[in-house]
Scaffold this motif. Sequence first.
Motif, mmCIF file in Angstrom:
data_model
loop_
_atom_site.group_PDB
_atom_site.id
_atom_site.type_symbol
_atom_site.label_atom_id
_atom_site.label_comp_id
_atom_site.label_asym_id
_atom_site.label_seq_id
_atom_site.Cartn_x
_atom_site.Cartn_y
_atom_site.Cartn_z
ATOM 1 N N ARG A 45 3.810 1.240 3.673
ATOM 2 C CA ARG A 45 2.361 1.141 3.532
ATOM 3 C C ARG A 45 1.845 0.122 4.546
ATOM 4 N N PRO A 46 0.546 0.090 4.779
ATOM 5 C CA PRO A 46 -0.007 -0.876 5.726
ATOM 6 C C PRO A 46 0.153 -2.317 5.233
ATOM 7 N N ASP A 48 11.163 8.226 3.184
ATOM 8 C CA ASP A 48 10.244 7.166 2.780
ATOM 9 C C ASP A 48 9.002 7.771 2.132
ATOM 10 N N CYS A 49 8.461 7.065 1.164
ATOM 11 C CA CYS A 49 7.152 7.422 0.608
ATOM 12 C C CYS A 49 6.109 6.712 1.464
ATOM 13 N N ALA A 61 -3.772 8.893 2.253
ATOM 14 C CA ALA A 61 -2.753 9.944 2.378
ATOM 15 C C ALA A 61 -1.440 9.426 1.803
ATOM 16 N N ILE A 62 -0.862 10.183 0.881
ATOM 17 C CA ILE A 62 0.422 9.841 0.264
ATOM 18 C C ILE A 62 1.383 10.995 0.497
ATOM 19 N N SER A 63 2.507 10.707 1.136
ATOM 20 C CA SER A 63 3.458 11.771 1.452
ATOM 21 C C SER A 63 4.095 12.316 0.186
ATOM 22 N N ARG A 64 4.323 13.616 0.192
ATOM 23 C CA ARG A 64 4.981 14.259 -0.935
ATOM 24 C C ARG A 64 6.487 14.027 -0.844
ATOM 25 N N ILE A 65 7.162 14.104 -2.003
ATOM 26 C CA ILE A 65 8.619 13.969 -2.028
ATOM 27 C C ILE A 65 9.219 15.192 -1.363
#
Length: 424
Positions: free
Chosen positions: A95-96, A133-134, A344-348
């Motif tokens: 994350r930032p 990575d998430c 934006a959140i990456s999917r598994i």
Amino acid sequence: MRINRERVRLQGDAVVTVRVLRDRSALSFLEDRWPMLYRQDAMATPYQSPEWLAGWTEQMSPTATPLVMVADDSDGPVAALALVRDQSEGREQVRPLSSPHAEYIRAVGPGSEEHSVGAALAQCLRVLAREGDCVVMPDVPTDSCLGRHVAAQSGYDHTTARCAVIGLPVDFSAMSRATRKEHKRRERTWVGLAAGGHRVVYRRTRSTAELIGTYPVLSELYHRRWAGHVPLSEVGAAGADKQWQAVLERCGSGTAFIATLAVDEAVVAAQLCLYRHRRCYSVRPAMDPAYRELAPGHALLRRLTAELSGQGFISFDLGRTVEDAGQIAYKSQYLAEWKATLTAISRIPQEAPRVRSLSVPSVTGPLMPGGRARLGSRQVRRRRALRKLPRDAARFPTPCFVRFAHGIRQRAVLQACQHAYAAS
């Protein structure tokens, strides 16, 4: 680090290479190279200032690792993105740096708004997500180059939030008649307080010592205002106030200030702000709920925007806005311009289906003379047997797909594979 460089070649001769620095290399870059990139980027906000990032770097957990993505062209670094990797719910999360406290996340540098640079950084984030990575990218302005590229990528869950920006000076004459009447009614209330013998005082911190000394007052109002609510995950968190004080000490009066409004020495409203050049950003507004009927937040905002306008500021950013009718109406009364940020959140990543493996027994007897059926370990025997099968037979090991090859040895192995599949 699983990735070191990610190259993105676009139309023309533009080639951008992204380096991913971590640990001491990342910290050295933030200290040595980041200030120059920040000075060269007119679009950067105080949330990307070296002082702000240095303050939150010192507050990282012991398990966190700082990361910096550096975009280089043929002349060297043109942009950078500050990140942190940490464990979250048993999975590594990227994350930032300074999130969720920063309300705007941007890449920094003279090339941060170039198409090739935004594409390269977004592609590098995607590589991290593909490798497990998430990746969480909150509060990226949708009108920024990085925001447009992240929004266009698949593999993320996207949400947006609205942000309100007040243009300075506030043009009250352009407001509707009802809005002007409401502003005048509130102001008459405060004029009446002063006329009735109450002391109404507006202040703004001017030094770092005054900034640090005023923060406990703001914090008390902040927690009192949000008691029973959870607008931010940090409310009530142990040590949050110490973290903020340490960050503000790093920022100093050159980046941050606190404005307060008091009635008879009792502070009824306060606002922590960051600023850069002629733009100001509200970070933590707070008010005393006991004085709600006086609308102290409106009174403070009116005095603060008037002072900033007199000093040449051109905008006052109120930041994220909760999707609440009252909050939207409150900010709309100042002719706010509405913008949007992207989260934006990456999917598994989904695991590929596994092909069923065959257990191939040793083939002995008259069909394989000389004892050559003893091929070593079980894994080696399986690999050698499957290598002799046609491609279709390896994927679908049923009798209808098996084409017997020439030679007694190959026929024996094929028969053994069929026997093993039927037995399973």
